[in-house]
Design a protein around this motif. Structure first.
Motif, mmCIF file in Angstrom:
data_model
loop_
_atom_site.group_PDB
_atom_site.id
_atom_site.type_symbol
_atom_site.label_atom_id
_atom_site.label_comp_id
_atom_site.label_asym_id
_atom_site.label_seq_id
_atom_site.Cartn_x
_atom_site.Cartn_y
_atom_site.Cartn_z
ATOM 1 N N GLU A 1 0.746 -1.320 0.140
ATOM 2 C CA GLU A 1 0.523 -0.064 -0.016
ATOM 3 C C GLU A 1 1.138 1.563 0.128
ATOM 4 N N ALA A 2 1.952 1.086 0.854
ATOM 5 C CA ALA A 2 2.663 2.367 1.535
ATOM 6 C C ALA A 2 3.889 2.699 -0.641
ATOM 7 N N ARG A 3 3.772 1.234 -0.883
ATOM 8 C CA ARG A 3 4.425 1.417 -2.660
ATOM 9 C C ARG A 3 3.022 2.232 -3.180
ATOM 10 N N THR A 4 2.228 1.790 -3.322
ATOM 11 C CA THR A 4 1.014 2.140 -4.422
ATOM 12 C C THR A 4 0.633 3.540 -3.781
ATOM 13 N N VAL A 5 0.963 4.350 -2.763
ATOM 14 C CA VAL A 5 0.839 5.493 -2.648
ATOM 15 C C VAL A 5 1.594 6.485 -2.834
ATOM 16 N N VAL A 6 3.444 6.484 -2.468
ATOM 17 C CA VAL A 6 4.161 7.008 -4.197
ATOM 18 C C VAL A 6 4.296 7.451 -5.216
ATOM 19 N N VAL A 7 4.220 5.780 -5.805
ATOM 20 C CA VAL A 7 3.449 5.754 -7.359
ATOM 21 C C VAL A 7 2.466 6.958 -7.565
ATOM 22 N N ASN A 8 0.961 7.108 -7.335
ATOM 23 C CA ASN A 8 -0.098 7.453 -7.379
ATOM 24 C C ASN A 8 0.320 9.189 -6.414
ATOM 25 N N VAL A 9 1.082 9.473 -5.819
ATOM 26 C CA VAL A 9 1.505 11.029 -4.712
ATOM 27 C C VAL A 9 2.650 11.627 -5.986
ATOM 28 N N PHE A 10 3.616 10.785 -7.080
ATOM 29 C CA PHE A 10 4.392 11.065 -7.916
ATOM 30 C C PHE A 10 3.459 11.581 -9.257
ATOM 31 N N ALA A 11 2.342 10.952 -9.580
ATOM 32 C CA ALA A 11 1.913 11.226 -10.983
ATOM 33 C C ALA A 11 0.977 12.355 -10.906
ATOM 34 N N ALA A 12 -0.014 12.188 -9.279
ATOM 35 C CA ALA A 12 -0.835 13.343 -9.205
ATOM 36 C C ALA A 12 -0.581 15.154 -9.124
ATOM 37 N N THR A 13 1.065 14.361 -8.299
ATOM 38 C CA THR A 13 2.081 15.744 -8.465
ATOM 39 C C THR A 13 2.981 15.824 -9.719
ATOM 40 N N LEU A 14 3.107 15.074 -10.753
ATOM 41 C CA LEU A 14 3.457 15.362 -12.491
ATOM 42 C C LEU A 14 2.618 16.766 -12.648
ATOM 43 N N LEU A 15 0.671 15.461 -12.531
ATOM 44 C CA LEU A 15 -0.325 16.144 -13.183
ATOM 45 C C LEU A 15 -0.476 17.695 -12.517
ATOM 46 N N ALA A 16 -0.151 17.683 -11.295
ATOM 47 C CA ALA A 16 -0.088 18.503 -10.715
ATOM 48 C C ALA A 16 0.440 19.934 -11.422
ATOM 49 N N TYR A 17 2.067 19.272 -11.695
ATOM 50 C CA TYR A 17 3.082 20.081 -12.269
ATOM 51 C C TYR A 17 2.714 21.080 -13.819
ATOM 52 N N LEU A 18 2.287 19.623 -14.370
ATOM 53 C CA LEU A 18 1.868 20.141 -15.465
ATOM 54 C C LEU A 18 0.830 20.866 -15.862
ATOM 55 N N PHE A 19 0.012 21.072 -15.138
ATOM 56 C CA PHE A 19 -1.212 22.482 -15.024
ATOM 57 C C PHE A 19 -0.016 23.302 -14.849
ATOM 58 N N ASN A 20 0.537 23.157 -13.506
ATOM 59 C CA ASN A 20 0.993 24.916 -13.354
ATOM 60 C C ASN A 20 1.341 25.241 -14.853
ATOM 61 N N CYS A 21 2.460 24.531 -15.669
ATOM 62 C CA CYS A 21 3.258 24.629 -16.412
ATOM 63 C C CYS A 21 2.551 25.320 -18.094
ATOM 64 N N LEU A 22 1.245 25.452 -17.798
ATOM 65 C CA LEU A 22 0.561 25.935 -18.845
ATOM 66 C C LEU A 22 0.409 27.163 -18.870
ATOM 67 N N SER A 23 0.599 28.201 -18.343
ATOM 68 C CA SER A 23 1.124 29.302 -18.504
ATOM 69 C C SER A 23 1.949 29.907 -17.398
ATOM 70 N N MET A 24 2.959 30.791 -17.363
ATOM 71 C CA MET A 24 4.126 30.329 -16.962
ATOM 72 C C MET A 24 3.848 31.467 -16.190
ATOM 73 N N ASP A 25 3.155 32.405 -16.696
ATOM 74 C CA ASP A 25 3.219 33.742 -16.186
ATOM 75 C C ASP A 25 1.353 34.416 -15.548
#
Length: 106
Positions: free
Chosen positions: A3-27
């Motif tokens: 379960e801990a392994r699964t949480v870490v992988v999903n945290v990584f994926a969700a955080t990258l998705l959040a960063y993708l949304f951040n990068c839609l506009s840098m300003d």
């Protein structure tokens, strides 16, 4: 451990998705720039969510990757980390915009 392994992988994926949304506009904040400007963002988001759901909930995938299904409480923690990461990047963008508007020192 699974379960801990699964949480870490999903945290990584969700955080990258959040960063993708951040990068839609840098300003500008993501909420102002909108996701509709790039149709690949929606397709990529849907694909990521589908792959993460397969990884998390399909028993054969659990056997291969030694992952485990997650409950609602784990998803709440995952979402909290992703929102925190999103907020940090938005604050950095805000600080950069604010710094760029300042007149140079003499």
């Amino acid at each position: 451990l699974a379960e801990a392994r699964t949480v870490v992988v999903n945290v990584f994926a969700a955080t990258l998705l959040a960063y993708l949304f951040n990068c839609l506009s840098m300003d500008r904040p993501m909420l102002w720039s909108g996701v509709r400007r790039n149709p690949w963002v929606g397709a990529g988001t849907a694909a990521l969510v589908a792959v993460q759901a397969l990884y998390t909930y399909v028993p054969a995938m659990n056997d291969v990757f030694r992952s485990a299904p997650l409950g609602v409480d784990a998803w709440g923690r995952i979402a909290s980390v992703a929102v925190f990461a999103y907020t940090l990047v938005e604050l950095a963008k805000w600080a950069a915009r604010r710094h760029a508007r300042r007149p140079p020192r003499r």
